[in-house]
Design an enzyme around this catalytic site. Structure first.
Site, PDB file in Angstrom:
ATOM      1  N   TYR A 143       2.355  -8.053   1.772  1.00  0.00           N
ATOM      2  CA  TYR A 143       1.813  -6.714   1.479  1.00  0.00           C
ATOM      3  C   TYR A 143       2.939  -5.812   0.984  1.00  0.00           C
ATOM      4  O   TYR A 143       2.812  -5.106  -0.019  1.00  0.00           O
ATOM      5  CB  TYR A 143       1.174  -6.137   2.744  1.00  0.00           C
ATOM      6  CG  TYR A 143       0.711  -4.700   2.630  1.00  0.00           C
ATOM      7  CD1 TYR A 143      -0.520  -4.374   2.065  1.00  0.00           C
ATOM      8  CD2 TYR A 143       1.508  -3.651   3.107  1.00  0.00           C
ATOM      9  CE1 TYR A 143      -0.944  -3.053   1.971  1.00  0.00           C
ATOM     10  CE2 TYR A 143       1.090  -2.330   3.013  1.00  0.00           C
ATOM     11  CZ  TYR A 143      -0.135  -2.041   2.446  1.00  0.00           C
ATOM     12  OH  TYR A 143      -0.546  -0.724   2.356  1.00  0.00           O
ATOM     13  N   LYS A 147       3.401  -3.926  -2.629  1.00  0.00           N
ATOM     14  CA  LYS A 147       3.524  -2.469  -2.766  1.00  0.00           C
ATOM     15  C   LYS A 147       4.865  -2.094  -3.419  1.00  0.00           C
ATOM     16  O   LYS A 147       4.955  -1.075  -4.102  1.00  0.00           O
ATOM     17  CB  LYS A 147       3.370  -1.789  -1.404  1.00  0.00           C
ATOM     18  CG  LYS A 147       1.939  -1.847  -0.856  1.00  0.00           C
ATOM     19  CD  LYS A 147       0.979  -0.969  -1.672  1.00  0.00           C
ATOM     20  CE  LYS A 147      -0.408  -0.914  -1.071  1.00  0.00           C
ATOM     21  NZ  LYS A 147      -1.325  -0.032  -1.797  1.00  0.00           N
TER      22      LYS A 147
HETATM   23  N1  LIG Z   1      -3.858   2.783   6.286  1.00  0.00           N
HETATM   24  C1  LIG Z   1      -2.544   2.833   6.134  1.00  0.00           C
HETATM   25  O1  LIG Z   1      -1.788   2.908   7.115  1.00  0.00           O
HETATM   26  C2  LIG Z   1      -1.940   2.833   4.761  1.00  0.00           C
HETATM   27  C3  LIG Z   1      -0.570   3.103   4.653  1.00  0.00           C
HETATM   28  C4  LIG Z   1       0.025   3.111   3.396  1.00  0.00           C
HETATM   29  C5  LIG Z   1      -0.737   2.843   2.279  1.00  0.00           C
HETATM   30  N2  LIG Z   1      -2.062   2.561   2.402  1.00  0.00           N
HETATM   31  C6  LIG Z   1      -2.811   2.254   1.189  1.00  0.00           C
HETATM   32  O2  LIG Z   1      -3.820   3.216   1.007  1.00  0.00           O
HETATM   33  C7  LIG Z   1      -4.934   2.614   0.328  1.00  0.00           C
HETATM   34  C8  LIG Z   1      -6.221   2.845   1.123  1.00  0.00           C
HETATM   35  O3  LIG Z   1      -6.040   2.242   2.392  1.00  0.00           O
HETATM   36  P1  LIG Z   1      -6.998   2.529   3.643  1.00  0.00           P
HETATM   37  O4  LIG Z   1      -6.122   2.629   4.811  1.00  0.00           O
HETATM   38  O5  LIG Z   1      -7.958   3.593   3.324  1.00  0.00           O
HETATM   39  O6  LIG Z   1      -7.702   1.100   3.714  1.00  0.00           O
HETATM   40  P2  LIG Z   1      -9.170   0.653   4.176  1.00  0.00           P
HETATM   41  O7  LIG Z   1      -9.750   1.647   5.118  1.00  0.00           O
HETATM   42  O8  LIG Z   1      -9.009  -0.758   4.583  1.00  0.00           O
HETATM   43  O9  LIG Z   1     -10.001   0.742   2.805  1.00  0.00           O
HETATM   44  C9  LIG Z   1      -9.614  -0.063   1.732  1.00  0.00           C
HETATM   45  C10 LIG Z   1     -10.488   0.275   0.568  1.00  0.00           C
HETATM   46  O10 LIG Z   1     -10.117  -0.563  -0.553  1.00  0.00           O
HETATM   47  C11 LIG Z   1     -11.300  -1.221  -1.015  1.00  0.00           C
HETATM   48  N3  LIG Z   1     -10.995  -2.518  -1.622  1.00  0.00           N
HETATM   49  C12 LIG Z   1     -10.340  -3.558  -1.061  1.00  0.00           C
HETATM   50  N4  LIG Z   1     -10.287  -4.581  -1.920  1.00  0.00           N
HETATM   51  C13 LIG Z   1     -10.922  -4.178  -3.051  1.00  0.00           C
HETATM   52  C14 LIG Z   1     -11.224  -4.790  -4.293  1.00  0.00           C
HETATM   53  N5  LIG Z   1     -10.833  -6.054  -4.543  1.00  0.00           N
HETATM   54  N6  LIG Z   1     -11.895  -4.085  -5.232  1.00  0.00           N
HETATM   55  C15 LIG Z   1     -12.290  -2.818  -4.978  1.00  0.00           C
HETATM   56  N7  LIG Z   1     -12.061  -2.186  -3.801  1.00  0.00           N
HETATM   57  C16 LIG Z   1     -11.390  -2.866  -2.857  1.00  0.00           C
HETATM   58  C17 LIG Z   1     -12.170  -1.365   0.209  1.00  0.00           C
HETATM   59  O11 LIG Z   1     -13.504  -1.605  -0.173  1.00  0.00           O
HETATM   60  P3  LIG Z   1     -14.545  -2.424   0.774  1.00  0.00           P
HETATM   61  O12 LIG Z   1     -15.150  -1.388   1.662  1.00  0.00           O
HETATM   62  O13 LIG Z   1     -15.484  -3.021  -0.237  1.00  0.00           O
HETATM   63  O14 LIG Z   1     -13.751  -3.449   1.506  1.00  0.00           O
HETATM   64  C18 LIG Z   1     -11.957   0.005   0.848  1.00  0.00           C
HETATM   65  O15 LIG Z   1     -12.722   0.987   0.201  1.00  0.00           O
HETATM   66  C19 LIG Z   1      -4.574   1.131   0.160  1.00  0.00           C
HETATM   67  O16 LIG Z   1      -4.013   0.926  -1.120  1.00  0.00           O
HETATM   68  C20 LIG Z   1      -3.514   0.920   1.233  1.00  0.00           C
HETATM   69  O17 LIG Z   1      -2.656  -0.168   0.918  1.00  0.00           O
HETATM   70  C21 LIG Z   1      -2.692   2.563   3.614  1.00  0.00           C
END
Ligand SMILES: NC(=O)c1ccc[n+]([C@@H]2O[C@H](COP(=O)([O-])OP(=O)(O)OC[C@H]3O[C@@H](n4cnc5c(N)ncnc54)[C@H](OP(=O)(O)O)[C@@H]3O)[C@@H](O)[C@H]2O)c1
Length: 237
Positions: A143, A147
């Site tokens: 991951y 990133k």
């Molecule tokens: N949470 C953290 O601590 C954190 C920290 C740093 C960065 N981020 C980044 O922030 C972003 C959002 O994360 P989050 O925490 O909100 O994650 P999350 O709650 O797991 O949601 C992930 C989202 O991405 C969608 N997704 C995954 N694979 C996909 C695909 N192949 N095509 C289209 N949509 C897809 C999911 O859709 P489905 O509902 O269909 O699965 C969901 O809407 C990500 O890029 C993550 O890496 C998160």
């Protein structure tokens, strides 16, 4: 400068977590229209949003979204996945999948929407990085690498798109309270906070947004000796 008020935004991964908070925050700041994209558009709950099917790894799906949303002025590449893959022990397919979604997904959408933003007068792209673009941990190595690669992609795109009038922001953040970190016991910021600083960054045309204290500390550590970020490498540790 890109105003959120009156803009037409498209958010990937808007079904939940940070993407869902972004859709809400965009409307609160006066966006005219928000395409809330999801693999399953029925998962979009916001009453004003325009739900749109989008699987970011599928070129045909991306092309169809670009045809359906020709008025976009702000693209937010938020969709991402963490499979907890390690370099030595996880199936290679898991590592490839993380790169497909986290690196190639934003690349496909940016290639499809950059001409649309340009036609609509410029606009802005925000890519969702992570603090893990800059430091890695056991269990999230792949991951982290995906990133880091996305961070580099953003840096390249920023230079390539600036002459075309398109601003590009990279957002880095540590733990956010979403499904992705459900199993992690650590201080977390809220998805609403991340959405607000993301939109501040777009409005300010900031190249980079550091969304929490952990990320600011890690960025400061990048210019120090490698043991600042990896104390386990220090002599005698
Ligand atoms: N949470 C953290 O601590 C954190 C920290 C740093 C960065 N981020 C980044 O922030 C972003 C959002 O994360 P989050 O925490 O909100 O994650 P999350 O709650 O797991 O949601 C992930 C989202 O991405 C969608 N997704 C995954 N694979 C996909 C695909 N192949 N095509 C289209 N949509 C897809 C999911 O859709 P489905 O509902 O269909 O699965 C969901 O809407 C990500 O890029 C993550 O890496 C998160």
């Amino acid at each position: 400068m890109t105003d959120i008020k009156g803009s037409v935004a498209l958010v990937t991964g808007a079904s939940r977590g940070i993407g869902k908070a972004l859709v809400q925050a965009l409307y609160e700041r006066g966006a005219a229209k928000v395409y809330a994209t999801a693999r399953n558009p029925k998962s979009i709950g916001h009453p004003d949003a325009v739900p749109l099917a989008l699987e970011v790894t599928d070129q045909q799906s991306v092309a169809a979204a670009a045809i359906a949303a020709p008025d976009v002025t702000i693209l937010i590449n938020n969709a991402g996945i963490s499979l907890g893959a390690s370099f030595l022990d996880s199936p290679l397919d898991d590592i490839r999948r993380e790169f497909e979604i986290n690196f190639f997904g934003p690349l496909l959408t940016t290639r499809a929407f950059a001409p649309i933003l340009e036609r609509n007068g410029g606009g802005h792209i925000l890519n969702m990085h992570s603090v893990l673009s800059w430091v890695t941990l056991p269990g999230v190595e792949a991951y982290s690498a995906s990133k880091a690669a996305l961070w580099s992609q953003t840096n390249g795109l920023r230079l390539a798109l600036r002459p075309r009038g398109i601003g590009v922001t990279g957002l880095h953040v540590g733990y956010v309270d979403t499904d992705m970190t459900a199993g992690i016991d650590a201080p977390k910021v809220s998805p609403q906070h991340v959405a607000q600083v993301a939109l501040d960054g777009i409005e300010a045309d900031a190249p980079e947004v550091l969304a929490d204290e952990l990320t600011r500390q890690v960025k400061a550590g990048l210019s120090a000796d490698i043991t600042a970020l990896y104390p386990q490498l220090a002599a005698g540790a």
